[in-house]
Scaffold this motif. Sequence first.
Motif, PDB file in Angstrom:
ATOM      1  N   GLY A  35       7.509   0.335   9.006  1.00 18.28           N
ATOM      2  CA  GLY A  35       6.311   0.597   8.205  1.00 18.28           C
ATOM      3  C   GLY A  35       5.996   2.083   8.165  1.00 18.28           C
ATOM      4  N   ASP A  36       6.207   2.776   9.292  1.00 15.32           N
ATOM      5  CA  ASP A  36       5.988   4.220   9.330  1.00 15.32           C
ATOM      6  C   ASP A  36       7.018   4.941   8.469  1.00 15.32           C
ATOM      7  N   ALA A  37       8.262   4.419   8.431  1.00 15.52           N
ATOM      8  CA  ALA A  37       9.301   5.019   7.588  1.00 15.52           C
ATOM      9  C   ALA A  37       8.919   4.911   6.117  1.00 15.52           C
ATOM     10  N   LYS A  38       8.422   3.763   5.715  1.00 16.49           N
ATOM     11  CA  LYS A  38       8.017   3.571   4.318  1.00 16.49           C
ATOM     12  C   LYS A  38       6.809   4.434   3.976  1.00 16.49           C
ATOM     13  N   ALA A  91       0.835  -1.203   0.000  1.00 19.17           N
ATOM     14  CA  ALA A  91       0.000   0.000   0.000  1.00 19.17           C
ATOM     15  C   ALA A  91       0.874   1.258   0.000  1.00 19.17           C
ATOM     16  N   SER A  92       1.930   1.243   0.832  1.00 19.90           N
ATOM     17  CA  SER A  92       2.863   2.374   0.841  1.00 19.90           C
ATOM     18  C   SER A  92       3.573   2.498  -0.501  1.00 19.90           C
ATOM     19  N   LEU A  93       3.923   1.361  -1.088  1.00 19.63           N
ATOM     20  CA  LEU A  93       4.607   1.375  -2.386  1.00 19.63           C
ATOM     21  C   LEU A  93       3.694   1.937  -3.473  1.00 19.63           C
ATOM     22  N   LEU A  94       2.406   1.633  -3.401  1.00 23.00           N
ATOM     23  CA  LEU A  94       1.450   2.171  -4.375  1.00 23.00           C
ATOM     24  C   LEU A  94       1.411   3.696  -4.285  1.00 23.00           C
ATOM     25  N   ILE A  95       1.318   4.221  -3.061  1.00 25.56           N
ATOM     26  CA  ILE A  95       1.288   5.673  -2.889  1.00 25.56           C
ATOM     27  C   ILE A  95       2.588   6.303  -3.367  1.00 25.56           C
TER      28      ILE A  95
END
Length: 268
Positions: free
Chosen positions: A204-207, A151-155
């Motif tokens: 996860g927060d860093a990503k 999800a982070s990678l998508l954003i």
Amino acid sequence: MEFTALNIVIYAAFCLCLGSAMTAYVVRTPKYEEYTWRKEAHQFLDIPFNESTPLGFHSGMSQCPNCHNKLKAYDLIPIFSYLITKGQCRYCHTKISIKYPLTELACLLSCLPLLMINLPLAPLMITTVIITTLIGISIIDWQHQWIPDHASLLILGLGLTLNLLLSEVALYQSVLGMLIGYLLIVSIRQIYLTLRKIEAIGLGDAKLLAALGAWQGLENLFYILFFASILGVLYAILNKQGRHQSMAFGPFLCASAFMTYFKTYLIY
């Protein structure tokens, strides 16, 4: 881009459909990922593993989690299907969680203000997907204290693409925001690990902050982190959160990014 009444209705329907997909994502993804982790742990320890595979986000048609009947198209109309069936499964009459229509409604209400910014069509669609993904991340992190990397990678990918469409300067700021956003959280994490031997904040927060930096650039990155920290502190105080109690930081980052984005485009 100018919007007619018909265009607004079509956009609202698009947002609701994204919200419907997001409800499936926030329900299925944690179950599937936790199943995968247990399976890998059993395989590593050479222990038999007999759990049945849950549905992933991209696999299988929508179904009732209680009776497992496949849902028809008319069962999946965002918000309206819930209201028509009075919040019950059409087949087994089990109560359906209110979080489904609320997630769909949250996606709609969060994205409608984008129409006031007068974005071109491509940036509008990209930003809409980013905002609905942030809602999904917030729900998952709040419930499970875990942020899906994809999800982070998508954003992150959409943020870079969006700024690439704008200008070379915007793309440069986007790349800087991505890199510094990641390094900021990793540095804070490493300091706590070194000095206090605790993991104060997860990777996860860093990503996620790297993805938000890619979306809004270096200029807004520090506002996002500042407002998120204020929101997190206020929440901890109001809920009498102990210093040793873990707390999801992702929802505050997402809320702060939402505030910062609309502050930039609607206030100035």
